[in-house]
Scaffold this motif. Structure first.
Motif, PDB file in Angstrom:
ATOM      1  N   UNK A   1       0.838  -1.204   0.000  1.00  0.00           N
ATOM      2  CA  UNK A   1       0.000   0.000   0.000  1.00  0.00           C
ATOM      3  C   UNK A   1       0.871   1.250   0.000  1.00  0.00           C
ATOM      4  N   UNK A   2       1.928   1.275   0.837  1.00  0.00           N
ATOM      5  CA  UNK A   2       2.808   2.446   0.912  1.00  0.00           C
ATOM      6  C   UNK A   2       3.520   2.688  -0.415  1.00  0.00           C
ATOM      7  N   UNK A   3       4.023   1.641  -1.042  1.00  0.00           N
ATOM      8  CA  UNK A   3       4.753   1.802  -2.300  1.00  0.00           C
ATOM      9  C   UNK A   3       3.839   2.268  -3.427  1.00  0.00           C
ATOM     10  N   UNK A   4       2.639   1.714  -3.469  1.00  0.00           N
ATOM     11  CA  UNK A   4       1.712   2.114  -4.541  1.00  0.00           C
ATOM     12  C   UNK A   4       1.286   3.579  -4.385  1.00  0.00           C
ATOM     13  N   UNK A   5       1.078   4.036  -3.158  1.00  0.00           N
ATOM     14  CA  UNK A   5       0.700   5.439  -2.936  1.00  0.00           C
ATOM     15  C   UNK A   5       1.829   6.358  -3.372  1.00  0.00           C
TER      16      UNK A   5
END
Length: 395
Positions: free
Chosen positions: A307-311
């Protein structure tokens, strides 16, 4: 028979022919004359333009200029018959007065107050000329201000976009006030200087009557000086949130996100707390998602990392993104997501947030088998009553 000689109603015929000639020129050539004058005046005062606005300028002022030209020729035509109209009395009054008011036996002088058709016609034409000339000045002012606003929009100069409309409205009011005083002085023969001095005495009463309007007007100038926001800023005040569209004399127009146009009095913008989201450069987004119980620690860690990387891959996301397991909820494990979207010209906050939500949705389904939602389960169990049994044993 010579059409130039002879008299009609005591006036030579050539006066009538000149009257018709001026009317003919004014009626049939007003459009041609106005088109020539508008282009000539534009090129005379405006030089070295990147674009030639002479045609659009001529179209913008053609109608009031044509009316002014026709009124001028109609006045010239009217004045050809001035000796005839001067003999038509509409009002006449004889007044007797002494040459010396200190002497009782002073000689009396007979004065005549008269008002002829010639005087009435002159006043009407002066009134129409002043009114049409004022309309020309207003059209010219609006045209040049619109060009300046277009340049400010093209250069993304939001301060000028905010200043120019208010300055245009101030000049419009000053022009109309000047026109009223000119009409009072020229047409109605009012002593304008004495009238202005008298307005100074009655200004206090007028100020009390227009207290709210004057307060809003002064607030608009305070907004321009203090600059708490400019055109296009995303602001929130008194529960109204949206983008600033314009700042006027009385109110400021704010376009909300559901496309409603809300007008707030300028004094409210000065006296209440105003939050400007554009000035801080970024806007915070916080949401909580739930994943089902039974996931391994590695699955939870992979979900948080994904989730953090995609954001962070989104173009308009800025600052530090925080994603962490926060709580064990009633229906599932709660993950808190906090990120920031850049606030700038051309950045659509809603669209940017939507793209981030798509990324979160896909990451959670890939690594945590989806989201949880509140559910209820019916469990069949034996009914027990320890209170009643305890009471029976006691008896």
């Amino acid at each position: 028979m010579n059409f130039w000689e002879g008299k009609l109603l005591g006036l030579e015929l050539f006066h009538y022919w000149r009257c018709l000639g001026f009317l003919f020129i004014g009626f049939f050539f007003k459009g041609l004359i106005s088109r020539f004058l508008s282009k000539y005046v534009f090129k005379l005062f405006v030089k070295d333009e990147e674009y030639d606005y002479s045609d659009s300028f001529a179209m913008h002022i053609r109608r009031p200029l044509s009316n002014f030209i026709f009124i001028v020729f109609a006045y010239l035509a009217f004045m050809q018959l001035a000796p005839l109209f001067g003999k038509v009395w509409l009002f006449k009054q004889q007044v007797e007065k002494h040459t010396d008011p200190l002497l009782m036996d002073a000689q009396k002088v007979l004065t005549v107050k008269s008002f002829t058709l010639l005087t009435l016609g002159r006043n009407i034409f002066f009134f129409l000329q002043i009114l049409s000339f004022t309309q020309i000045v207003l059209r010219v002012m609006v045209f040049f201000f619109s060009r300046l606003e277009e340049r400010a929009i093209h250069r993304a100069d939001r301060e000028r976009q905010q200043l120019l409309p208010l300055l245009r409205d101030v000049l419009r009011v000053l022009i109309w006030v000047t026109m009223i005083f000119v009409i009072l002085g020229v047409v109605f023969k009012v002593n304008v200087a004495a009238l202005v001095a008298g307005l100074g005495v009655g200004g206090i009463a007028i100020a009390f009557a227009l207290k709210d309007s004057l307060e809003n007007l002064l607030s608009s100038f305070m907004i321009l000086l203090d600059k708490p926001f400019v055109i296009g800023d995303h602001v929130k005040i008194n529960g109204v949130e949206g983008n600033v569209e314009s700042v006027g004399f009385r109110s400021t127009a704010i376009r909300t996100f559901d496309q409603s146009l809300v007008s707030l009095p300028n004094r409210n913008l000065i006296s209440n707390a105003l939050e400007n989201f554009t000035q801080r450069g970024m806007r915070r987004v916080r949401l909580v998602v739930g994943v089902p119980y039974g996931l391994s620690v590695k699955q939870l860690q992979d979900t948080v990392t994904a989730v953090r990387e995609r954001i962070n891959t989104q173009a308009h996301v800025t600052g530090t993104t925080n994603v962490y397991v926060d709580n064990f909820g009633d229906s599932g494990i709660e993950i808190v997501i906090v990120y920031f979207i850049r606030v700038a010209e051309g950045v659509n906050f809603t669209a940017a947030k939507e793209k981030v939500n798509y990324e979160i949705y896909e990451a959670v389904y890939q690594h945590a088998t989806g989201f949880v939602f509140p559910t209820q389960a019916l469990v069949k169990a034996d009914v027990f009553d320890h209170v009643t049994k305890a009471d029976n044993k006691a008896s």
